[in-house]
Design an enzyme around this catalytic site. Structure first.
Site, PDB file in Angstrom:
ATOM      1  N   TYR A 152      -9.640  17.202 -83.494  1.00  0.00           N
ATOM      2  CA  TYR A 152      -9.512  16.501 -82.207  1.00  0.00           C
ATOM      3  C   TYR A 152      -9.324  14.994 -82.416  1.00  0.00           C
ATOM      4  O   TYR A 152      -8.441  14.370 -81.812  1.00  0.00           O
ATOM      5  CB  TYR A 152     -10.766  16.780 -81.374  1.00  0.00           C
ATOM      6  CG  TYR A 152     -10.767  16.192 -79.985  1.00  0.00           C
ATOM      7  CD1 TYR A 152     -10.012  16.765 -78.961  1.00  0.00           C
ATOM      8  CD2 TYR A 152     -11.547  15.081 -79.678  1.00  0.00           C
ATOM      9  CE1 TYR A 152     -10.037  16.240 -77.676  1.00  0.00           C
ATOM     10  CE2 TYR A 152     -11.574  14.548 -78.401  1.00  0.00           C
ATOM     11  CZ  TYR A 152     -10.819  15.139 -77.408  1.00  0.00           C
ATOM     12  OH  TYR A 152     -10.842  14.603 -76.121  1.00  0.00           O
ATOM     13  N   LYS A 156      -6.106  12.670 -81.410  1.00  0.00           N
ATOM     14  CA  LYS A 156      -6.215  11.544 -80.476  1.00  0.00           C
ATOM     15  C   LYS A 156      -5.839  10.221 -81.139  1.00  0.00           C
ATOM     16  O   LYS A 156      -5.350   9.309 -80.477  1.00  0.00           O
ATOM     17  CB  LYS A 156      -7.632  11.488 -79.886  1.00  0.00           C
ATOM     18  CG  LYS A 156      -7.975  12.681 -79.000  1.00  0.00           C
ATOM     19  CD  LYS A 156      -6.998  12.815 -77.841  1.00  0.00           C
ATOM     20  CE  LYS A 156      -7.407  13.887 -76.842  1.00  0.00           C
ATOM     21  NZ  LYS A 156      -6.472  14.011 -75.721  1.00  0.00           N
TER      22      LYS A 156
END
Ligand SMILES: NC(=O)c1ccc[n+]([C@@H]2O[C@H](COP(=O)([O-])OP(=O)(O)OC[C@H]3O[C@@H](n4cnc5c(N)ncnc54)[C@H](OP(=O)(O)O)[C@@H]3O)[C@@H](O)[C@H]2O)c1
Length: 244
Positions: A152, A156
């Site tokens: 994740y 990002k």
């Protein structure tokens, strides 16, 4: 400034995307909603109660064909695409040593590749219009990293690099591209965390509370209405990350 403009929001069936849709509708924009599964009729009703129009395009933005359909239908329905908000995102949290290849790939595919897909599709429309705003939903963990979120956080951080590159490529045609880095916002995504984890997180937030979807939505409206900010990452995180 947003009256009768067309705003496309990926992942707008719930959470932050839903909040974005309502906030931009309050500003008078027509809203193109997207999610993989469904958009509740009650949400459409609420948005249209602000006197604006909606259009729904179900699809999975990790696939270029679905991203193309979303952007093409938005343009065909409303005649322009003025704001694209790349909000759809997923988590598959796991410690690095135990993370399966599929858990890494799926998060990168939705969060990063999906953002690339819709951005590439909208860029030709915005270049012809010589105007437009792209807002990408990053995360504070894309700036700081986070144990258990290698996939994740990488996705990002990738969104931030993508944002700055797109900002540089499209700036000469008056198109802006920025990222928002939310901290800990109360949605389904964070609801799955235990009370213990939530308490530990709040303890690290200078403003000592979790964020609300409206906090993100107001930042997005600010970015969509300011034509002299591009290539930036705006942290909306209660002070969790303070950049120099
Ligand atoms: N909540 C937080 O604290 C927080 C913090 C930092 C960053 N963010 C970021 O903010 C964004 C929104 O988060 P959230 O908390 O609102 O998440 P959420 O409540 O889980 O909602 C995610 C939305 O994205 C849609 N979606 C997921 N995968 C999709 C795909 N492949 N194609 C199209 N739509 C898809 C979901 O609908 P379907 O399941 O029907 O597809 C849903 O509408 C994400 O990018 C997230 O990473 C959130």
């Amino acid at each position: 400034m947003l009256k009768n403009k067309t705003v496309v929001i990926t992942g707008s069936s719930r959470g932050i995307g839903r909040g974005l849709a309502i906030q931009f509708a309050k500003e008078g924009a027509n809203i193109v909603l997207n999610a993989r599964k469904e958009i509740a009729p009650e949400l459409i009703e609420e948005i249209e109660s602000y006197g604006v129009k909606t259009h729904v395009v179900l699809g999975d933005i990790q696939y270029m064909d679905d991203a193309k359909k979303l952007i093409t239908e938005a343009k065909e329905t409303f005649g322009s695409v003025d704001v694209l908000i790349n909000n759809a995102g997923i988590t598959r949290d796991m410690l690095l040593m135990r993370m399966k290849e599929e858990e890494f790939d799926s998060v990168i595919n939705v969060n990063l590749k999906g953002t690339f897909n819709t951005t590439q599709q909208v860029s030709s429309i915005m270049l012809k219009q010589k105007s437009g705003t792209i807002i990408n939903m990053s995360s504070v963990v894309g700036l700081t990293g986070n144990a258990g979120q290698a996939n994740y956080a990488a996705s990002k951080a990738g969104v931030i690099g993508l944002t700055k590159s797109v900002a540089r490529e499209l700036a000469s045609r008056g198109i802006t591209c920025n990222a928002i880095a939310p901290g800990f916002i109360e949605t389904d995504m964070t609801d799955v965390l235990s009370d213990k984890v939530k308490e530990a997180t709040v303890a690290q937030i200078p403003l000592k509370k979790l964020g609300q979807v409206e906090d993100i939505a107001r930042a997005a409206v600010f970015l969509a209405t300011n034509k002299y900010i591009t290539g930036q990452v705006i942290n909306v995180d209660g002070g969790m990350v303070m950049n120099g």
